[in-house]
Design a protein around this motif. Structure first.
Motif, short mmCIF file in Angstrom:
data_model
loop_
_atom_site.label_atom_id
_atom_site.label_comp_id
_atom_site.label_asym_id
_atom_site.label_seq_id
_atom_site.Cartn_x
_atom_site.Cartn_y
_atom_site.Cartn_z
N PHE A 185 0.86 -0.96 -0.04
CA PHE A 185 -0.13 -0.11 -0.17
C PHE A 185 0.71 1.04 0.37
O PHE A 185 -0.04 2.55 -0.43
CB PHE A 185 -0.75 -0.15 1.04
CG PHE A 185 -2.04 1.34 1.24
CD1 PHE A 185 -3.04 1.15 0.77
CD2 PHE A 185 -1.74 2.46 1.99
CE1 PHE A 185 -3.81 1.58 0.47
CE2 PHE A 185 -2.74 3.74 2.07
CZ PHE A 185 -4.30 3.28 0.94
N TRP A 186 2.30 1.07 0.99
CA TRP A 186 2.83 2.77 0.25
C TRP A 186 3.71 2.46 -0.71
O TRP A 186 3.53 3.72 -1.20
CB TRP A 186 4.06 2.04 2.11
CG TRP A 186 5.19 2.95 1.85
CD1 TRP A 186 6.38 3.45 1.34
CD2 TRP A 186 4.79 4.17 2.94
NE1 TRP A 186 6.61 4.47 1.89
CE2 TRP A 186 6.35 4.82 2.54
CE3 TRP A 186 4.30 4.23 3.81
CZ2 TRP A 186 6.37 6.10 3.96
CZ3 TRP A 186 4.17 5.68 4.57
CH2 TRP A 186 5.20 6.51 4.47
N ASN A 189 1.82 1.64 -3.76
CA ASN A 189 1.19 1.44 -4.52
C ASN A 189 -0.55 1.01 -3.93
O ASN A 189 -0.95 0.00 -3.47
CB ASN A 189 1.22 0.26 -6.02
CG ASN A 189 -0.42 0.35 -7.03
OD1 ASN A 189 -0.75 0.18 -6.39
ND2 ASN A 189 0.58 -0.02 -8.06
N GLN A 190 -0.73 2.27 -3.88
CA GLN A 190 -2.32 1.80 -2.87
C GLN A 190 -3.18 0.60 -3.89
O GLN A 190 -4.09 0.06 -2.91
CB GLN A 190 -3.07 2.82 -2.86
CG GLN A 190 -2.47 4.08 -2.16
CD GLN A 190 -3.51 5.77 -1.88
OE1 GLN A 190 -4.21 5.24 -2.62
NE2 GLN A 190 -2.76 6.66 -1.47
N GLN A 191 -3.40 0.99 -4.93
CA GLN A 191 -4.19 0.10 -5.24
C GLN A 191 -3.82 -1.71 -5.20
O GLN A 191 -4.17 -2.91 -4.81
CB GLN A 191 -4.58 -0.08 -6.69
CG GLN A 191 -5.10 -0.80 -7.55
CD GLN A 191 -6.12 -0.64 -9.18
OE1 GLN A 191 -6.13 -1.44 -9.95
NE2 GLN A 191 -4.69 0.04 -9.91
N GLY A 241 -2.05 -2.53 -2.74
CA GLY A 241 -1.72 -3.02 -1.25
C GLY A 241 -2.68 -3.07 -1.07
O GLY A 241 -3.70 -4.18 -0.28
N ILE A 242 -4.03 -2.39 -1.62
CA ILE A 242 -5.95 -2.47 -1.36
C ILE A 242 -6.14 -3.84 -1.76
O ILE A 242 -6.30 -5.51 -1.04
CB ILE A 242 -6.81 -1.94 -2.15
CG1 ILE A 242 -6.75 -0.90 -1.51
CG2 ILE A 242 -8.44 -2.38 -1.83
CD1 ILE A 242 -7.75 0.72 -2.38
#
Length: 205
Positions: A154-155, A157-159, A161-162
């Motif tokens: 997530f740190w 690449n948010q996608q 990480g989700i």
């Protein structure tokens, strides 16, 4: 659209449960009728012996590796590996051909994490190994491992990480009864340090 295909194609590979193949071909049994009823590495090893547990683990890792390489070459965008991991986890945990009753996805999730980023993957796996030795438990360390890796993903690449967080939630769902047993003091203890010392012939002082 690539991410959808990456998830769907790999879901098919995830449906291949090595424990079922090993059980029916070599042991002539259905592993879901024994022990924890889970067609995975831990149950195979605990009920039928380490040899069959290791064979199950190797088979699950091989299927994951093949599937991940297919996505890697067919859809060469790094985020697709995360979606492939989601597909693998869904296929392994909820195989359509076995009434959606599969394994818990530990070996598969570990393989995906290392494939996505081998340095962080191995680092978080090491943390899980240390926790396993300290806690003498096989339930919480894999979940902690995936949570840590999800935070890392997530740190950067948010996608991604989700997606990894969703994989973690799937594992929590599959481990739910084991988690309850752990927090109520009824969890099964596994002393890997004692087992290792015993294998090496080291006596405890």
């Amino acid at each position: 659209m690539e991410r959808v295909w990456a998830t769907l194609i790999v879901y098919v590979f995830g449906n291949f449960l090595t424990a079922m193949v090993v059980g029916k071909i070599f042991l002539k049994i259905n592993p879901t009728e024994y022990g924890s009823h889970n067609p995975g590495t831990a149950n195979m090893g605990a009920v039928f012996g380490k040899k069959w547990g290791i064979l199950t683990c190797l088979g699950d890792l091989l299927k994951s590796l093949i599937a991940l390489f297919i996505v890697y070459f067919a859809f060469p965008v790094h985020i697709n590996i995360a979606y492939a991991g989601l597909g693998l986890t869904l296929g392994h945990c909820f195989p359509i051909w076995d009434h959606f009753k599969g394994g818990k996805g530990v070996a598969v999730a570990a393989q995906v994490a290392v494939f996505y980023n081998w340095r962080i993957g191995f680092a978080t796996l090491l943390v899980a190994l240390v926790l396993t030795a300290i806690m003498q438990n096989l339930t919480m360390p894999p979940i902690v491992f995936m949570l840590l890796f999800s935070v890392y993903a997530f740190w950067h690449n948010q996608q991604a990480g989700i997606v990894f967080l969703v994989i973690t939630l799937i594992m929590i769902f599959k481990f739910w009864h084991d988690i309850i047993d752990f927090f109520t003091g009824h969890g099964k203890k596994v002393d890997i340090l004692y087992s290792t010392k015993k294998k090496l012939g080291i006596k405890s002082k």
